[in-house]
Write a protein that holds these residues in place. Structure first.
Motif, PDB file in Angstrom:
ATOM      1  N   PRO A  67     -23.194  19.836  31.365  1.00  0.00           N
ATOM      2  CA  PRO A  67     -22.249  20.732  30.681  1.00  0.00           C
ATOM      3  C   PRO A  67     -21.146  19.902  30.009  1.00  0.00           C
ATOM      4  O   PRO A  67     -20.452  19.129  30.682  1.00  0.00           O
ATOM      5  N   LEU A  68     -20.997  20.051  28.709  1.00  0.00           N
ATOM      6  CA  LEU A  68     -20.024  19.227  27.988  1.00  0.00           C
ATOM      7  C   LEU A  68     -18.597  19.491  28.464  1.00  0.00           C
ATOM      8  O   LEU A  68     -17.755  18.585  28.456  1.00  0.00           O
ATOM      9  N   SER A  69     -18.308  20.728  28.901  1.00  0.00           N
ATOM     10  CA  SER A  69     -16.941  21.060  29.289  1.00  0.00           C
ATOM     11  C   SER A  69     -16.509  20.361  30.571  1.00  0.00           C
ATOM     12  O   SER A  69     -15.315  20.329  30.887  1.00  0.00           O
ATOM     13  N   THR A  70     -17.462  19.796  31.326  1.00  0.00           N
ATOM     14  CA  THR A  70     -17.097  19.074  32.545  1.00  0.00           C
ATOM     15  C   THR A  70     -16.715  17.625  32.256  1.00  0.00           C
ATOM     16  O   THR A  70     -16.231  16.932  33.148  1.00  0.00           O
ATOM     17  N   LEU A  71     -16.932  17.188  31.032  1.00  0.00           N
ATOM     18  CA  LEU A  71     -16.624  15.812  30.662  1.00  0.00           C
ATOM     19  C   LEU A  71     -15.192  15.704  30.158  1.00  0.00           C
ATOM     20  O   LEU A  71     -14.626  16.663  29.637  1.00  0.00           O
ATOM     21  N   SER A  72     -14.616  14.520  30.301  1.00  0.00           N
ATOM     22  CA  SER A  72     -13.312  14.253  29.704  1.00  0.00           C
ATOM     23  C   SER A  72     -13.458  14.163  28.189  1.00  0.00           C
ATOM     24  O   SER A  72     -14.576  14.115  27.658  1.00  0.00           O
ATOM     25  N   GLU A  73     -12.323  14.116  27.498  1.00  0.00           N
ATOM     26  CA  GLU A  73     -12.388  13.968  26.040  1.00  0.00           C
ATOM     27  C   GLU A  73     -13.091  12.677  25.656  1.00  0.00           C
ATOM     28  O   GLU A  73     -13.897  12.650  24.717  1.00  0.00           O
ATOM     29  N   ASP A  74     -12.825  11.597  26.403  1.00  0.00           N
ATOM     30  CA  ASP A  74     -13.513  10.331  26.139  1.00  0.00           C
ATOM     31  C   ASP A  74     -15.010  10.458  26.425  1.00  0.00           C
ATOM     32  O   ASP A  74     -15.838   9.884  25.705  1.00  0.00           O
ATOM     33  N   GLY A  75     -15.345  11.218  27.464  1.00  0.00           N
ATOM     34  CA  GLY A  75     -16.752  11.410  27.795  1.00  0.00           C
ATOM     35  C   GLY A  75     -17.486  12.173  26.712  1.00  0.00           C
ATOM     36  O   GLY A  75     -18.620  11.840  26.357  1.00  0.00           O
ATOM     37  N   ARG A  76     -16.833  13.198  26.168  1.00  0.00           N
ATOM     38  CA  ARG A  76     -17.461  13.948  25.075  1.00  0.00           C
ATOM     39  C   ARG A  76     -17.580  13.085  23.820  1.00  0.00           C
ATOM     40  O   ARG A  76     -18.561  13.185  23.077  1.00  0.00           O
ATOM     41  N   SER A  77     -16.592  12.227  23.581  1.00  0.00           N
ATOM     42  CA  SER A  77     -16.672  11.316  22.425  1.00  0.00           C
ATOM     43  C   SER A  77     -17.860  10.378  22.569  1.00  0.00           C
ATOM     44  O   SER A  77     -18.566  10.086  21.589  1.00  0.00           O
ATOM     45  N   GLU A  78     -18.109   9.911  23.791  1.00  0.00           N
ATOM     46  CA  GLU A  78     -19.248   9.010  24.022  1.00  0.00           C
ATOM     47  C   GLU A  78     -20.568   9.743  23.802  1.00  0.00           C
ATOM     48  O   GLU A  78     -21.515   9.185  23.231  1.00  0.00           O
ATOM     49  N   VAL A  79     -20.625  11.003  24.240  1.00  0.00           N
ATOM     50  CA  VAL A  79     -21.824  11.807  24.014  1.00  0.00           C
ATOM     51  C   VAL A  79     -22.084  11.963  22.520  1.00  0.00           C
ATOM     52  O   VAL A  79     -23.210  11.815  22.044  1.00  0.00           O
ATOM     53  N   ARG A  80     -21.028  12.259  21.759  1.00  0.00           N
ATOM     54  CA  ARG A  80     -21.198  12.416  20.304  1.00  0.00           C
ATOM     55  C   ARG A  80     -21.677  11.115  19.666  1.00  0.00           C
ATOM     56  O   ARG A  80     -22.546  11.126  18.793  1.00  0.00           O
ATOM     57  N   LEU A  81     -21.101   9.997  20.111  1.00  0.00           N
ATOM     58  CA  LEU A  81     -21.478   8.707  19.527  1.00  0.00           C
ATOM     59  C   LEU A  81     -22.950   8.395  19.775  1.00  0.00           C
ATOM     60  O   LEU A  81     -23.659   7.933  18.869  1.00  0.00           O
ATOM     61  N   LYS A  82     -23.432   8.670  20.980  1.00  0.00           N
ATOM     62  CA  LYS A  82     -24.769   8.247  21.369  1.00  0.00           C
ATOM     63  C   LYS A  82     -25.859   9.273  21.056  1.00  0.00           C
ATOM     64  O   LYS A  82     -27.020   8.909  20.879  1.00  0.00           O
ATOM     65  N   HIS A  83     -25.486  10.555  21.007  1.00  0.00           N
ATOM     66  CA  HIS A  83     -26.520  11.590  20.936  1.00  0.00           C
ATOM     67  C   HIS A  83     -26.430  12.491  19.711  1.00  0.00           C
ATOM     68  O   HIS A  83     -27.334  13.308  19.499  1.00  0.00           O
ATOM     69  N   MET A  84     -25.355  12.393  18.924  1.00  0.00           N
ATOM     70  CA  MET A  84     -25.159  13.322  17.822  1.00  0.00           C
ATOM     71  C   MET A  84     -24.782  12.588  16.542  1.00  0.00           C
ATOM     72  O   MET A  84     -24.084  11.581  16.581  1.00  0.00           O
ATOM     73  N   GLY A  85     -25.232  13.121  15.427  1.00  0.00           N
ATOM     74  CA  GLY A  85     -24.804  12.649  14.117  1.00  0.00           C
ATOM     75  C   GLY A  85     -24.205  13.809  13.343  1.00  0.00           C
ATOM     76  O   GLY A  85     -24.559  14.971  13.580  1.00  0.00           O
ATOM     77  N   PHE A  86     -23.290  13.496  12.406  1.00  0.00           N
ATOM     78  CA  PHE A  86     -22.551  14.551  11.714  1.00  0.00           C
ATOM     79  C   PHE A  86     -22.525  14.300  10.211  1.00  0.00           C
ATOM     80  O   PHE A  86     -22.253  13.184   9.762  1.00  0.00           O
TER      81      PHE A  86
END
Length: 236
Positions: A67-86
């Motif tokens: 669940p993304l909401s359980t991650l810190s802001e830095d954790g969500r940023s890492e998820v975006r960097l590794k798993h998402m493109g925009f």
């Protein structure tokens, strides 16, 4: 796998609660999914929640089992960097970097070495038809070329999920068509591509269309050949 579960987002405006996304649930498969709806229907808010730029008031977004909401802001940023493109309407290229350097920038953030990121950035520019333009600054590129650089940058770390928010909104028809074909190619390659658009003609190139109204998912159109005649209606 990206999944929204009973996703709800409300904002406080004085003493009034404004609901932007209203209990949205959907599991996004691989391929191209378009999200459409009138202005104010919650499309951009939904994208921000799906990507972890914002957190829901209720419900959750899961990437696989996380669940993304359980991650810190830095954790969500890492998820975006590794798993998402925009890919955004405004391109958001760094004006002082060349096209090649813009594409390589996410790889630098991820810690890849100079040789590896330069080689991959060059290959990605070739893939979007801009190999000879790698040394040009964004100001020396057309709007369509800048958007193709943005797509190459979005693919820099080979993300399984690609978000595109009105990617053809500032382009002429020929440039827009080329950008759409690049996005379709990524969907055919097995990525989950989520396209937010007000353009129904563009949306109908997707495999499925999610219709939003007042923050609610009211209809899902399945446009895959096997089920194109079936249009489930979720109006409530």
């Amino acid at each position: 796998m990206l999944e929204a579960i009973n996703l709800h987002k409300r904002y406080h405006q004085g003493e009034i609660d404004v609901v932007a996304v209203d209990h949205f649930s959907y599991r996004f498969p691989a391929g191209l999914t378009a999200i459409v709806g009138p202005s104010g229907s919650g499309k951009t808010t939904l994208l921000n929640l799906l990507a972890g730029f914002d957190v829901p008031s209720e419900g959750e977004v899961r990437l696989d089992t996380t669940p993304l909401s359980t991650l810190s802001e830095d954790g969500r940023s890492e998820v975006r960097l590794k798993h998402m493109g925009f890919v955004f309407q405004q391109w958001n290229l760094i004006p002082t970097l060349t096209a090649l350097e813009n594409v390589a920038f996410p790889m630098m953030l991820a810690g890849l070495g100079l040789k590896e990121r330069s080689a991959r950035a060059a290959a990605l520019l070739e893939a979007v038809g801009l190999g000879p333009r790698g040394k040009h600054l964004p100001s020396k590129l057309s709007g369509g070329e800048q958007q193709r650089v943005a797509i190459a940058r979005a693919l820099a770390l080979n993300p399984p999920i690609l978000f595109a928010d009105e990617p053809t909104g500032n382009l002429d028809s020929a440039s827009g068509a080329r950008v759409v074909e690049l996005l379709l190619h990524q969907a055919r390659e097995g990525r989950t591509v989520i396209l937010v658009t007000h353009d129904l003609e563009l949306a109908r190139k997707a495999e499925r269309i999610l219709h939003l109204r007042d923050g609610r998912l009211v209809r899902v159109e399945d446009l895959t050949p096997a089920s194109a005649a079936v249009i489930p209606t979720l109006d409530r």
